[in-house]
Design a protein around this motif. Structure first.
Motif, short mmCIF file in Angstrom:
data_model
loop_
_atom_site.label_atom_id
_atom_site.label_comp_id
_atom_site.label_asym_id
_atom_site.label_seq_id
_atom_site.Cartn_x
_atom_site.Cartn_y
_atom_site.Cartn_z
N ILE A 67 0.38 -1.31 0.09
CA ILE A 67 0.12 0.01 0.18
C ILE A 67 0.80 1.18 -0.13
CG2 ILE A 67 -1.97 -0.96 0.73
CD1 ILE A 67 -0.94 0.61 3.47
N ASN A 68 2.63 0.81 -0.19
CA ASN A 68 2.82 2.19 -0.23
C ASN A 68 3.19 2.78 -1.63
OD1 ASN A 68 3.35 2.70 2.62
ND2 ASN A 68 4.56 0.89 3.00
N LYS A 69 2.99 1.51 -2.44
CA LYS A 69 2.93 2.24 -3.63
C LYS A 69 1.64 2.41 -4.93
CE LYS A 69 7.19 -1.00 -4.91
NZ LYS A 69 8.03 -1.80 -5.80
N ALA A 70 1.70 3.55 -5.15
CA ALA A 70 0.43 4.10 -5.90
C ALA A 70 -0.14 3.10 -7.15
CB ALA A 70 0.94 5.64 -6.26
N SER A 71 1.31 2.61 -7.73
CA SER A 71 0.00 1.78 -9.18
C SER A 71 0.42 0.78 -8.35
CB SER A 71 2.02 1.35 -9.78
OG SER A 71 3.04 0.47 -9.01
N GLU A 72 0.54 0.14 -7.36
CA GLU A 72 -0.18 -1.17 -6.40
C GLU A 72 -1.38 -0.95 -5.98
OE1 GLU A 72 1.33 -4.30 -5.00
OE2 GLU A 72 2.64 -4.08 -6.88
N VAL A 73 -1.43 0.09 -5.27
CA VAL A 73 -2.93 0.29 -5.04
C VAL A 73 -3.95 0.88 -6.43
CG1 VAL A 73 -3.69 2.57 -3.67
CG2 VAL A 73 -2.01 1.58 -2.32
N GLN A 91 -9.41 4.13 0.58
CA GLN A 91 -10.07 3.55 1.66
C GLN A 91 -10.38 2.28 2.04
OE1 GLN A 91 -13.43 6.56 2.77
NE2 GLN A 91 -13.25 5.92 5.08
N VAL A 92 -10.80 1.70 1.03
CA VAL A 92 -11.31 0.72 1.66
C VAL A 92 -10.39 -0.83 1.38
CG1 VAL A 92 -13.19 -1.61 0.82
CG2 VAL A 92 -14.13 0.95 1.30
N LEU A 93 -9.92 -0.47 0.70
CA LEU A 93 -7.97 -1.18 0.31
C LEU A 93 -7.22 -1.23 1.51
CD1 LEU A 93 -6.74 -3.33 -1.32
CD2 LEU A 93 -5.22 -1.09 -2.35
N ARG A 94 -7.24 0.35 2.06
CA ARG A 94 -6.35 0.45 3.39
C ARG A 94 -7.07 0.34 4.48
NH1 ARG A 94 -1.79 3.75 2.09
NH2 ARG A 94 -1.89 4.66 0.30
N GLY A 150 -3.90 -7.53 7.01
CA GLY A 150 -2.81 -7.44 6.85
C GLY A 150 -2.43 -7.33 5.13
N VAL A 151 -1.53 -7.34 4.86
CA VAL A 151 -0.56 -7.41 3.35
C VAL A 151 -1.44 -8.57 2.19
CG1 VAL A 151 0.24 -5.61 3.71
CG2 VAL A 151 1.62 -7.88 3.75
N SER A 152 -1.88 -9.44 2.82
CA SER A 152 -1.87 -11.18 2.03
C SER A 152 -3.21 -10.66 0.99
CB SER A 152 -2.55 -12.21 2.62
OG SER A 152 -2.65 -13.16 2.26
N ALA A 153 -2.70 -10.96 0.19
CA ALA A 153 -3.91 -10.51 -1.50
C ALA A 153 -5.18 -11.40 -0.94
CB ALA A 153 -3.08 -10.96 -2.67
#
Length: 57
Positions: free
Chosen positions: A16-22, A34-37, A44-47
């Motif tokens: 979530i620290n990379k704009a392209s990933e977000v 907002q929902v993703l974050r 956690g970060v597990s997709a």
């Protein structure tokens, strides 16, 4: 499908620290930033876990 897009589909975590990933994950999961974050903060970060929480498969 290009190899880059295929590789993105295979990613197992969300940075979530990379704009392209977000942007990618918001579009892929059909949610707002907002929902993703918030979901990443909750599970956690597990997709896979994020998608499961959001009811997306």
């Amino acid at each position: 499908m290009s190899d880059d897009l295929h590789a993105r589909d295979e990613r197992s975590s969300i940075d979530i620290n990379k704009a392209s990933e977000v942007q990618y994950w918001c579009e892929r999961l059909g949610v707002s930033e907002q929902v993703l974050r918030q979901t990443v903060a909750d599970v956690g970060v597990s997709a896979e876990q994020v998608a499961e929480r959001l009811g997306v498969r």
